[in-house]
Design a protein around this motif. Structure first.
Motif, PDB file in Angstrom:
ATOM      1  N   MET A 214      77.729  46.757  18.031  1.00  0.00           N
ATOM      2  CA  MET A 214      77.296  47.022  16.517  1.00  0.00           C
ATOM      3  C   MET A 214      78.206  46.650  15.634  1.00  0.00           C
ATOM      4  SD  MET A 214      74.167  49.026  16.912  1.00  0.00           S
ATOM      5  CE  MET A 214      73.724  47.455  18.115  1.00  0.00           C
ATOM      6  N   GLY A 215      77.946  46.645  14.397  1.00  0.00           N
ATOM      7  CA  GLY A 215      78.826  46.338  13.233  1.00  0.00           C
ATOM      8  C   GLY A 215      78.737  44.696  13.104  1.00  0.00           C
ATOM      9  N   LEU A 216      77.831  44.025  13.539  1.00  0.00           N
ATOM     10  CA  LEU A 216      77.734  42.816  13.581  1.00  0.00           C
ATOM     11  C   LEU A 216      76.847  42.162  12.406  1.00  0.00           C
ATOM     12  CD1 LEU A 216      78.417  41.174  17.165  1.00  0.00           C
ATOM     13  CD2 LEU A 216      79.875  42.019  15.476  1.00  0.00           C
ATOM     14  N   THR A 217      75.725  42.693  12.208  1.00  0.00           N
ATOM     15  CA  THR A 217      74.462  42.685  11.492  1.00  0.00           C
ATOM     16  C   THR A 217      74.061  43.627  10.688  1.00  0.00           C
ATOM     17  OG1 THR A 217      73.109  43.246  13.243  1.00  0.00           O
ATOM     18  CG2 THR A 217      73.664  40.909  13.366  1.00  0.00           C
ATOM     19  N   GLY A 218      74.889  44.481  10.583  1.00  0.00           N
ATOM     20  CA  GLY A 218      74.494  45.757   9.641  1.00  0.00           C
ATOM     21  C   GLY A 218      73.183  46.505  10.194  1.00  0.00           C
ATOM     22  N   GLY A 219      73.286  46.537  11.330  1.00  0.00           N
ATOM     23  CA  GLY A 219      72.202  47.401  11.923  1.00  0.00           C
ATOM     24  C   GLY A 219      72.314  48.723  11.656  1.00  0.00           C
ATOM     25  N   THR A 220      71.164  49.621  11.525  1.00  0.00           N
ATOM     26  CA  THR A 220      71.230  50.911  11.356  1.00  0.00           C
ATOM     27  C   THR A 220      71.120  51.777  12.527  1.00  0.00           C
ATOM     28  OG1 THR A 220      68.946  50.830  10.884  1.00  0.00           O
ATOM     29  CG2 THR A 220      70.004  50.431   9.066  1.00  0.00           C
ATOM     30  N   LEU A 221      71.158  51.383  13.660  1.00  0.00           N
ATOM     31  CA  LEU A 221      71.160  52.198  14.785  1.00  0.00           C
ATOM     32  C   LEU A 221      72.260  53.057  14.985  1.00  0.00           C
ATOM     33  CD1 LEU A 221      69.454  49.899  17.665  1.00  0.00           C
ATOM     34  CD2 LEU A 221      68.427  52.033  16.384  1.00  0.00           C
ATOM     35  N   SER A 222      72.371  54.430  15.165  1.00  0.00           N
ATOM     36  CA  SER A 222      73.491  55.307  15.169  1.00  0.00           C
ATOM     37  C   SER A 222      73.757  55.442  16.785  1.00  0.00           C
ATOM     38  CB  SER A 222      73.287  56.702  14.544  1.00  0.00           C
ATOM     39  OG  SER A 222      72.265  57.199  15.408  1.00  0.00           O
ATOM     40  N   LEU A 223      75.060  55.906  17.206  1.00  0.00           N
ATOM     41  CA  LEU A 223      75.322  56.049  18.428  1.00  0.00           C
ATOM     42  C   LEU A 223      74.279  57.015  19.136  1.00  0.00           C
ATOM     43  CD1 LEU A 223      77.461  55.647  20.692  1.00  0.00           C
ATOM     44  CD2 LEU A 223      78.525  57.672  19.867  1.00  0.00           C
ATOM     45  N   ALA A 224      73.853  58.013  18.450  1.00  0.00           N
ATOM     46  CA  ALA A 224      73.014  58.868  18.988  1.00  0.00           C
ATOM     47  C   ALA A 224      71.582  58.251  19.372  1.00  0.00           C
ATOM     48  CB  ALA A 224      72.284  60.291  18.144  1.00  0.00           C
ATOM     49  N   ALA A 225      71.120  57.206  18.564  1.00  0.00           N
ATOM     50  CA  ALA A 225      69.866  56.564  18.697  1.00  0.00           C
ATOM     51  C   ALA A 225      70.146  55.677  20.078  1.00  0.00           C
ATOM     52  CB  ALA A 225      69.655  55.567  17.556  1.00  0.00           C
ATOM     53  N   LEU A 226      71.283  55.072  20.122  1.00  0.00           N
ATOM     54  CA  LEU A 226      71.729  54.027  21.318  1.00  0.00           C
ATOM     55  C   LEU A 226      71.719  54.727  22.566  1.00  0.00           C
ATOM     56  CD1 LEU A 226      74.244  51.924  19.516  1.00  0.00           C
ATOM     57  CD2 LEU A 226      72.046  51.230  20.265  1.00  0.00           C
ATOM     58  N   ARG A 227      72.220  56.150  22.631  1.00  0.00           N
ATOM     59  CA  ARG A 227      72.386  56.882  23.712  1.00  0.00           C
ATOM     60  C   ARG A 227      70.820  57.238  24.020  1.00  0.00           C
ATOM     61  NH1 ARG A 227      74.950  60.806  21.205  1.00  0.00           N
ATOM     62  NH2 ARG A 227      76.915  60.227  22.285  1.00  0.00           N
ATOM     63  N   ASP A 228      70.086  57.651  23.179  1.00  0.00           N
ATOM     64  CA  ASP A 228      68.552  57.853  23.304  1.00  0.00           C
ATOM     65  C   ASP A 228      67.871  56.955  24.117  1.00  0.00           C
ATOM     66  OD1 ASP A 228      68.910  60.496  22.503  1.00  0.00           O
ATOM     67  OD2 ASP A 228      68.045  60.075  20.692  1.00  0.00           O
ATOM     68  N   LEU A 229      68.283  55.605  23.697  1.00  0.00           N
ATOM     69  CA  LEU A 229      67.894  54.212  24.167  1.00  0.00           C
ATOM     70  C   LEU A 229      68.022  53.989  25.684  1.00  0.00           C
ATOM     71  CD1 LEU A 229      67.814  51.973  21.230  1.00  0.00           C
ATOM     72  CD2 LEU A 229      65.867  52.583  22.381  1.00  0.00           C
ATOM     73  N   GLY A 230      69.237  54.913  26.088  1.00  0.00           N
ATOM     74  CA  GLY A 230      69.763  54.356  27.310  1.00  0.00           C
ATOM     75  C   GLY A 230      71.012  53.547  27.494  1.00  0.00           C
ATOM     76  N   VAL A 231      71.526  53.353  26.291  1.00  0.00           N
ATOM     77  CA  VAL A 231      72.840  52.413  26.463  1.00  0.00           C
ATOM     78  C   VAL A 231      73.886  53.223  26.982  1.00  0.00           C
ATOM     79  CG1 VAL A 231      74.591  51.240  25.007  1.00  0.00           C
ATOM     80  CG2 VAL A 231      72.063  50.959  24.362  1.00  0.00           C
ATOM     81  N   ARG A 232      74.809  52.578  27.600  1.00  0.00           N
ATOM     82  CA  ARG A 232      75.969  53.206  28.413  1.00  0.00           C
ATOM     83  C   ARG A 232      77.260  53.234  27.503  1.00  0.00           C
ATOM     84  NH1 ARG A 232      76.182  54.314  33.572  1.00  0.00           N
ATOM     85  NH2 ARG A 232      74.194  55.118  32.792  1.00  0.00           N
TER      86      ARG A 232
END
Length: 280
Positions: A214-232
């Motif tokens: 994250m942080g490369l394109t100004g994306g709005t996904l939060s850590l909580a959202a990424l956790r919900d998606l299943g990212v490790r």
């Protein structure tokens, strides 16, 4: 780095989702550690910028001699490891060489430098052929795994594919990432995946844990959202370093063009920094 810290890093990858911020020198590593992160990574871009050099990129754009060499990069990794008490994962770019033997040597050097993990990418630096042929890329990961096994140390090997950021398809990225996992990578890293649909597909189709940046394109996904998606695992690449250089350039321009000093209004105090960097 002691075996306990290395094992702690391995264990972080077993379940859940964690944020692994990227440092470029001992000072930035200490600041990140003080915020309470369980581990940190290095950023090859930030390290290069701190030495006045361009990041590993398409070589023809800035000349091959501008790139940092392996020894310089790993010396900085060693300094960062020594500066903190948490595990450190090393950004090892493409392994500083094409052959599987080059990659194996780089992994062995990273282990010797104290790293608890490291990534090997399939980016070549050539616009004509931006990714290594998949068969060779797999052999490079297999050689990296053999080097880890020979070391006898806990170490998280990350197989990175740059398929998405050089114009490849999501299917290409999935195929390559799964091939690297099958060859011995503990975690797959797919930069360029920044939206829920792409990340969700990767989580479903990969056979191992996923790292996104994250942080490369100004994306709005939060850590909580990424956790919900299943990212490790979530890293931020060179984005913190680039933000720091943005403030540096803004201060330099204010001084040169206006002769004013408002940039200093948000500085950390001398005593705060002395307290932060004072080792017990």
């Amino acid at each position: 780095m002691d075996g306990d810290r290395r094992q702690q890093f391995v264990d972080l990858h077993r379940e859940g989702c964690f944020l692994l911020p990227n440092a470029w020198d001992a000072g930035s590593a200490r600041v990140l550690e003080s915020a309470g992160f369980p581990a940190i990574a290095t950023t090859s871009a930030g390290i290069a910028f701190s030495l006045g050099r361009p990041d590993h990129d398409f070589f023809a754009d800035h000349g091959p001699q501008a790139r940092l060499d392996r020894t310089t990069m790993l010396d900085r990794v060693r300094e960062i490891v020594a500066a903190v008490d948490v595990p450190v994962s090393a950004d090892l770019e493409e392994g500083f060489g094409t052959s599987p033997e080059d990659v194996a040597a780089t992994i062995s050097m990273a282990v010797a430098a104290g790293a608890a993990g490291g990534n090997i990418e399939d980016f070549t630096g050539s616009r004509a052929r931006p990714l290594h042929d998949q068969a060779l890329a797999v052999e490079r990961i297999r050689a990296a795994r053999a080097a880890v096994s020979s070391s006898g140390e806990p170490f998280v090997l990350v197989g990175r594919t740059d398929a998405l950021i050089v114009g490849g398809t999501l299917t290409d990225a999935v195929d390559r990432a799964n091939a690297y996992l099958a060859a011995g990578a503990d975690c797959a890293f797919v930069p360029g995946a920044a939206d829920p649909a792409t990340i969700g597909t990767l989580v479903r189709e990969l056979t191992g844990p996923l790292n996104v940046v994250m942080g490369l394109t100004g994306g709005t996904l939060s850590l909580a959202a990424l956790r919900d998606l299943g990212v490790r695992r979530v890293t931020v690449g060179g984005s913190i370093a680039r933000a720091m250089y943005h403030h540096l350039r803004r201060a330099a321009r204010e001084l040169a063009e206006h002769g004013t000093f408002t940039y200093a209004d948000t500085q950390l105090s001398q005593s705060d920094l002395n307290d932060l960097f004072r080792r017990p």
